[in-house]
Design an enzyme around this catalytic site. Structure first.
Site, PDB file in Angstrom:
ATOM      1  N   ASP A 383      47.621 -43.908 -41.945  1.00 45.08           N
ATOM      2  CA  ASP A 383      47.346 -45.286 -41.537  1.00 45.08           C
ATOM      3  C   ASP A 383      45.855 -45.386 -41.200  1.00 45.08           C
ATOM      4  O   ASP A 383      45.239 -44.398 -40.803  1.00 45.08           O
ATOM      5  CB  ASP A 383      48.197 -45.629 -40.312  1.00 45.08           C
ATOM      6  N   THR A 385      43.802 -48.176 -39.184  1.00 46.55           N
ATOM      7  CA  THR A 385      43.407 -48.568 -37.836  1.00 46.55           C
ATOM      8  C   THR A 385      44.234 -47.836 -36.792  1.00 46.55           C
ATOM      9  O   THR A 385      45.452 -47.862 -36.818  1.00 46.55           O
ATOM     10  CB  THR A 385      43.571 -50.084 -37.650  1.00 46.55           C
ATOM     11  N   ASP A 562      50.333 -45.167 -35.823  1.00 48.51           N
ATOM     12  CA  ASP A 562      50.220 -45.323 -34.371  1.00 48.51           C
ATOM     13  C   ASP A 562      50.821 -46.603 -33.826  1.00 48.51           C
ATOM     14  O   ASP A 562      50.857 -46.788 -32.611  1.00 48.51           O
ATOM     15  CB  ASP A 562      48.736 -45.292 -33.967  1.00 48.51           C
TER      16      ASP A 562
END
Length: 699
Positions: A383, A385, A562
């Site tokens: 991922d 960001t 996240d």
């Protein structure tokens, strides 16, 4: 043939143990699995009690068996300790074995129930009847109780993992407000339960509230935090005609939304269903064990029965007085020796040591079974960001106008931004605090969606004007309509991101990047890191679909994320790794958590996974070799050399052999720490200058 979603066992579709959930029909091998599926928390609590009892009694059994000499009541003490383990802790194996027999198949439950029962009943007979042809102390209470304890431990870990996945899914539903403001046809508002809104209804979403359903903006203008869906922290300005998604946060303006999808059709509910579906498929290890049992149980029983019949016929024909006893000892010896004690130790002991090593290096392995899949990883999907970059933007540069200082710009901006929850406001406040700048009390605050915020500070009109640019965000600070300075903010690439990508590529592992951000931003970061396989503008279901496509192409996929928007992908991937600074749902969905956000631990996790599984295979190889050698011995292959007298000492020799086998497995597992410690890496950025301010996306 369908599989039990709890244990992974193949189940005929004619079984009456079925359950329908979220439109899907599930089949179960036993009532225990059915109840576990329907009420995982309750079954987890029961399993916890069984496990606590098993460990508390099995350890004394082992200590008394191997560290004390024979005394008058020793066997009775062992019987008293082992009986609760066999009857209470092990009863689930009997349910599974009975259902296996009814369905005319075999699984590990049948093997465990058969082996431990044979060991326990034989030991009970020796203890109570004290037959003259069997030496005192020739009991197998240690084998019966410890095998049950070990296998229950593995079941507990798997059940705990699924319960956490369900908890994460339920937490996701909490982002939907329980009450919504329904706009009636006469223009008045009425607060109603979210369950009562339907497609076509109009609802009002006030600033700071979560959007209750998927829909389209009918009136109003506001910035909406879509990070739950896209993972990107910068809010998106929503105008009339724009679509909004359930669970996202309305930041600074009132919106009237026409409901299009609600209930089970809404985005949040679909994510919830996908998480549960993905979590229910994690039974590869148990399926392997059941496949092993499909051939191992019949082989062991065949050897035991054939050997017992052979000795009965042979001894009866020769008129031997032991013809009634030796066949029983042969059957018991074969079945007890075949009990998977060393096989049971091979995995749990190694996984326990591996988990401790991982934790000492900043990784929490929530699901030890994931290490098997981790050892096969061929692709890492990252991922953007919050994983490759810091989660929130940071101040990159402050340019004061003539006659003003940096401190002046920070003073005015942080005074007004104290009243905003915008990510840019958070970044400015954080930066001002780090520089020791404290703002003053601001009054008459007005925040305009997509434009900025204004207020009165010390009698002066302060206005913060936001403008998103390609490659970053620029903020103009105005005092009494005069620009006093500008602030540029941007996302910062993590220091060890480049080294991670290079390390993975050197190891022959493919790397892909996935993000909900714009194409331009994704391509800029990809160029810095040298990643050519990128996906942008993705939603949660898109991430899951992309990972599934990689898996169908033959790749074992590790996904690192996240946020809430990563939860489906974390469950869909062969292994999910959650950043420690991410959302609670992401951390509950992942198999492994990176506590310190050290990206090199992604590479270290792959090393630990491969070495752990290699060690487990070594242990299993030893255990299989042990069975391959001792089962023929128990069947009587050495009788021509030793005579029937071998059965007077075989129970003791078997206990010693099992003890030696288990000890060798433990000692071999302990070597894992030394092997792994020399292969792990800490971030060094390959000798480059740390990628801090110079490695932001705007450059």
């Amino acid at each position: 043939m369908p599989t039990d979603p709890v244990c992974g066992m193949f189940v005929p579709d004619t079984t009456d143990l079925v359950c329908e959930k979220d439109g899907e029909r599930y089949y179960f091998c036993s009532g225990t699995c059915l109840e576990t599926f329907k009420s995982p928390e309750i079954e987890l609590s029961k399993l916890r009690l069984k496990l606590a009892l098993a460990w508390s009694l099995s350890i004394p059994v082992l200590l008394i068996t191997y560290f004390t000499g024979y005394f008058a009541i020793k066997d009775y003490m062992l019987l008293a300790l082992a009986t609760p383990v066999q009857i209470y802790s092990g009863r689930g194996f009997y349910y599974g074995a009975w259902n296996s027999i009814k369905q005319r198949t075999s699984n590990m439950d049948l093997l465990v129930a058969l082996g431990t029962s044979t060991a326990f009943v034989f030991s009970l007979f020796v203890t109570v009847a004290k037959p003259s042809f069997i030496p005192s102390g020739s009991v197998y209470f240690d084998a019966s109780s410890f095998i049950i304890t070990l296998i229950l431990t593995g079941s507990y870990v798997e059940t705990l993992t699924k319960a956490r996945a369900n908890s994460a899914a339920r937490k996701l539903l909490s982002v939907i407000p329980s009450t919504v403001h329904l706009l009636k046809t006469d223009g008045t508002m009425e607060d109603v339960s979210v369950e009562n809104i339907r497609r076509g209804d109009s609802v009002v979403v006030k600033p700071g509230e979560n959007i209750p359903a998927d829909g389209t903006v009918l009136s109003g203008k506001s910035e909406v935090d879509d990070s739950m869906i896209t993972g990107e922290q910068m809010p998106v300005l929503k105008n009339v005609g724009d679509s909004v998604t359930s669970g996202t946060v309305n930041l600074n303006g009132a919106l009237t939304v026409k409901v299009e999808n609600t209930g089970s059709d809404s985005t949040v509910r679909k994510i919830y269903s996908l998480i549960q579906m993905a979590a229910s498929g994690r039974t590869k290890v148990q399926k392997t064990a059941d496949t092993f049992a499909l051939w191992f149980v019949p082989v062991v029983l065949s050897v035991a029965i054939v050997s017992s019949l052979f000795w009965y016929v042979y001894l009866s024909a020769s008129g031997n007085s032991l013809s009634s006893f030796i066949p029983v000892l042969v059957f018991v010896s074969v079945v007890v020796i075949a009990c998977p004690c060393a096989i049971g130790l091979a995995g749990p002991i190694t996984l326990l040591i591996s988990s401790n090593i991982s934790f000492s290096n900043g990784m929490v392995v929530k699901n030890p079974n994931a290490l098997e899949r981790l050892s096969k990883i061929s692709m890492v999907v990252l991922d953007k960001t919050g994983t490759l970059t810091e989660k929130l933007p940071s101040v990159k540069e402050i340019k004061p106008a003539s006659g003003y200082t940096v401190n002046d710009v920070l003073f005015y901006s942080c005074s007004v931004e104290a009243f905003s929850s915008h990510p840019i406001a958070n970044a400015i406040r954080t930066y001002a605090t780090s520089k020791g700048i404290k703002g003053s009390e601001a009054k008459d605050i007005v925040e305009t969606a997509g434009t900025g915020i204004m207020g009165n500070v010390s009698g002066r009109r302060v206005e913060i004007v936001r403008s998103t640019e390609t490659g970053g965000s620029l903020v103009a600070v105005k005092v009494d309509e005069m620009t006093v300075g500008t602030i540029r903010l941007d996302y910062v690439l993590r220091n060890d991101a480049l080294e991670l990508v290079e390390s993975l590529r050197t190891s022959g592992i493919k790397v892909s990047m996935i993000t909900g951000d714009r194409k331009e931003e994704a391509e800029k970061l990809a160029r810095i890191l040298g990643i050519t396989d990128i996906h942008w503008g993705t939603r949660p279901e898109d991430k899951s679909r992309i990972i599934s496509e990689y898996q169908k192409a033959g790749d074992y996929v590790l996904f690192v994320g996240d946020g809430i928007n990563d939860s489906i992908a974390l469950e869909t991937a062969d292994v999910g790794m959650a950043m420690g600074g991410g959302s609670d749902i992401a951390k509950e969905s992942g198999d492994i958590i990176l506590l310190n956000d050290n990206l090199m631990n992604i590479r270290n996790g792959l090393v630990i996974g491969k070495m752990t599984i290699r060690k487990i295979r070594q242990n299993i190889g030893w255990a299989i070799g042990y069975n391959s050698f001792l089962i023929p011995v128990a069947a009587g292959v050495l009788v021509p050399l030793t005579g029937l007298g071998i059965y007077s000492v075989l129970p003791i020799l078997s206990a010693l052999a099992m003890g030696f086998s288990s000890t060798s497995v433990v000692l071999n597992s302990l070597l894992l720490r030394r092997n792994i410690s020399g292969s792990l890496k800490v971030p060094s950025v390959s000798g480059r200058k740390p990628l801090t301010a110079s490695a932001r996306l705007g450059e």
